[in-house]
Structures are given as structure tokens and as C-alpha cells.
Write an enzyme that holds these catalytic residues in place. Structure first.
Site, PDB file in Angstrom:
ATOM      1  N   SER A 100       0.773  -1.584   0.258  1.00 32.53           N
ATOM      2  CA  SER A 100      -0.272  -0.374  -0.172  1.00 32.53           C
ATOM      3  C   SER A 100       1.325   1.289   0.108  1.00 32.53           C
ATOM      4  O   SER A 100       1.953   1.437  -0.011  1.00 32.53           O
ATOM      5  CB  SER A 100      -0.694  -0.047   1.138  1.00 32.53           C
ATOM      6  OG  SER A 100      -1.513   1.578   1.343  1.00 32.53           O
ATOM      7  N   TYR A 154      -1.904  -1.389  10.366  1.00 36.60           N
ATOM      8  CA  TYR A 154      -1.810  -1.768   9.154  1.00 36.60           C
ATOM      9  C   TYR A 154      -0.599  -1.296   8.818  1.00 36.60           C
ATOM     10  O   TYR A 154       0.331  -1.560   8.048  1.00 36.60           O
ATOM     11  CB  TYR A 154      -3.518  -0.664   8.538  1.00 36.60           C
ATOM     12  CG  TYR A 154      -3.146  -0.956   7.129  1.00 36.60           C
ATOM     13  CD1 TYR A 154      -3.528  -2.118   6.682  1.00 36.60           C
ATOM     14  CD2 TYR A 154      -3.258  -0.576   6.058  1.00 36.60           C
ATOM     15  CE1 TYR A 154      -3.675  -2.338   5.075  1.00 36.60           C
ATOM     16  CE2 TYR A 154      -3.230  -0.634   4.899  1.00 36.60           C
ATOM     17  CZ  TYR A 154      -3.690  -1.447   3.999  1.00 36.60           C
ATOM     18  OH  TYR A 154      -3.772  -1.837   2.672  1.00 36.60           O
TER      19      TYR A 154
END
Length: 326
Positions: free
Chosen positions: A142, A155
Site C-alpha cells: 500500500s 496496518y
């Protein structure tokens, strides 16, 4: 060997990017091995993949936090199709909240799925690829792996770890002279998937897909392209590329920009939300879905139309100026 002959394993294939990626490979006539916790959703993915000419599917319900289960996934793929050409580590979960507010059990779960799940995948796939002498391992990371997010600490930590995993594996394989095995990292910007509504949330505010939002099919195309033309890292989405460039050139500015953007457009100022574990510990019921209702494909089309119109207008203006000058 053409792409049509490839055997591809995709984790997290029950929804979102994983499902779109599985369908993209099936569209090329690949054999696709589908893994996730939800068998019902995997069967739905297999049905969609099976509509494409030449595609073959194998459903293997798998919890990627279980190393033995992931080894079984690789074993089943080889037993059914004889090899593994591509392994896509994609299964991931998320937890939003202030650092102090996210329960430790949820913090650990995100790291277990997003980091150890990828470790298990790599340890299952690479021995097969070593024996073959070829293969491509693709880790879905990401832009949070380049610019952390102020409200999803576990995350962001996990995605930074994935960047490191890809780098260290590439270095090891290079030192071992294994030029036929590639390790690629994909860094998507905000993608229109069910990810946000399924995340654990302890912010007290409703989660919103932070604009601009891109389609999961866009990520899937990038993954397929990496098999043809491997690269170390690929960022999906122009806004993501701009942010990653800024993070590398001026990290302090990038952090401040992310903090402002996250507070402004990633968490609702109008709608509250109860605390929830999301799908961290129990998978969502149902057949799953590729999209999350954030209209990534439509918004991408609108942006392209606007850019094309702007370029056309600029061309017309330039033409008029040239005409006046003669």
C-alpha cells in the site's frame, strides 16, 4: 511459456483486489488457485473465473495466519496443476483508531495476517519456484508502506514490513544467482473495495474511502503486467505516485499532508460509528464482492475525461495562438 499456461495462486481472493486479480488472470486463460477464509465467497469467485475461456480454478479455503494451511495451499496447487508460476500475497485486514484505543488482540491480528501471512506465503511458494527455476512472487502492499496513516497504526506498520520483505528477498535471490525468480511489490492508493466497511474501527467516526478512489481492476492489471515485465515496486494510482515521490523527497511534508487528508476525508465529521472488531477474527458472511460502493471505476473515468478535456482545450488554445502569430 505464454501467460495462458501460468498457474497463479491468489490469497484474499474472496473479495476486493484479490478477487479482481483472480478474474484478471482467469481472463488470460490461467489456472487460478483461490485462497481465503470464506469458502462460499471463494466459490463465487471461482464461478466468475470459470466463465473465461481456458480458465481453470481450484478453491482452497485457507487461513493465511496458519503456516501449515498455507503450505497445504501450495501443495494442493502443485498436485492439481503441476507448478506455481505466480503467487500473489494479498490477504489483509485493517484496524483504525488512536494508538491507545486499538485492542492489543486486534493490533496483533493485523500484524499476523498482513505480515506473517505474507511470510507464510513466501515460504510456501519460493521452494516450488526454486525447483522450477522460475516464478514471480507479488506482494500487495500500500502507499501506507511509504507514508504512514495517523489512525491505522498496525496496518501502516505491516505495509512498511512488506516493503522490507520484498527488498530483502530480492537481495537474497540475487546473491544466490536465481535470476528467474522475481519478487515484486504493488503499492495501491485508495481502492474501491469492501475493505473499509470490514475494518475494525475504534475512531468513533464512520470510515470513508479517502479520495481519489481507484478501481480494483486497475490494481489487477498492474499485477498481471508485473508477470510480463517484473519491476521491484509499482505504485497504482497517480495520486499515490505523487504522494510516494513526496515521501521520498520531503518526508516531513508528506506526513503533514497525510495527517490533514486523513482527518479531513478518511473519517466522517458527520456520522459516528460504534467500536467494532470488523472481520479481523470472524470472516464476513456471504459471497463477497469486488467493489465497495465507492465508485472507483466511475471516478477514474470522470478524471480521465476531465484531463482529456483539459488537454484538448489547451491544444485548441495553442492552435489559436499559432494562427494569430502568422
Amino acid at each position: 511459456m505464454g501467460l495462458r499456461d501460468h498457474v497463479v495462486v491468489v490469497t484474499g481472493a474472496s473479495s476486493g483486489i484479490g478477487r479482481a486479480t483472480a478474474e484478471a488472470f482467469a481472463r488470460k486463460g490461467c489456472a487460478v488457485v483461490l485462497a481465503a477464509r470464506r469458502e462460499e465467497a471463494l466459490e463465487a469467485t471461482a464461478e466468475e473465473c470459470g466463465k473465461h475461456r481456458g480458465a481453470r480454478t481450484l478453491v482452497v479455503p485457507t487461513d493465511t495466519t496458519d503456516a501449515g494451511a498455507v503450505e497445504n495451499l501450495a501443495r494442493r496447487a502443485v498436485q492439481e496443476f503441476g507448478r506455481i508460476d505466480v503467487w500473489v500475497n494479498n490477504a489483509a485486514v485493517n484496524a483504525f483508531g488512536r494508538f491507545e484505543d486499538v485492542p492489543l488482540e486486534d493490533f496483533r491480528k493485523v500484524l499476523d495476517v498482513n505480515v506473517m501471512g505474507y511470510v507464510h506465503g513466501a515460504r510456501a511458494a519460493l521452494p516450488v519456484m526454486r525447483e522450477q527455476g522460475t516464478g514471480t512472487l507479488i506482494n500487495i502492499s500500500s502507499i501506507a508502506g511509504a507514508v504512514a496513516h495517523p489512525y491505522n497504526h498496525p496496518y501502516s506498520m505491516s505495509k512498511y514490513a512488506i516493503q522490507a520483505l520484498g527488498s530483502s528477498l530480492r537481495q537474497q535471490l540475487r546473491m544466490e544467482g536465481l535470476k528467474g525468480i522475481h519478487v515484486c511489490t504493488v503499492m495501491p492508493a485508495t481502492i474501491d473495495t469492501p475493505h473499509f466497511e470490514q475494518a475494525a474501527n475504534y475512531t468513533g467516526r464512520k470510515l470513508i474511502a479517502m479520495p481519489p478512489v481507484y478501481s480494483p481492476e486497475r490494481v489487477a492489471r498492474a499485477v498481471v503486467d508485473l508477470v510480463r515485465h517484473p519491476h521491484r515496486e509499482v505504485v497504482v494510482g497517480p495520486a499515490g505516485r505523487a504522494l510516494v515521490r513526496q515521501a521520498r523527497m520531503a518526508p516531513g511534508l508528506a506526513e503533514r499532508a497525510m495527517a490533514r487528508q486523513a482527518d479531513k476525508s478518511h473519517l466522517s465529521h458527520d456520522e459516528s460509528a460504534p467500536a467494532t472488531h470488523g472481520v479481523l477474527h470472524v470472516p464476513a458472511p456471504g459471497e463477497g464482492a469486488v467493489h465497495g460502493g465507492w465508485h472507483g471505476r466511475r471516478r477514474t473515468a470522470m478524471r480521465r475525461t476531465a484531463v482529456a478535456a483539459a488537454l484538448a482545450g489547451a491544444a485548441v488554445t495553442a492552435g489559436r495562438r499559432v494562427s494569430r502569430s502568422h
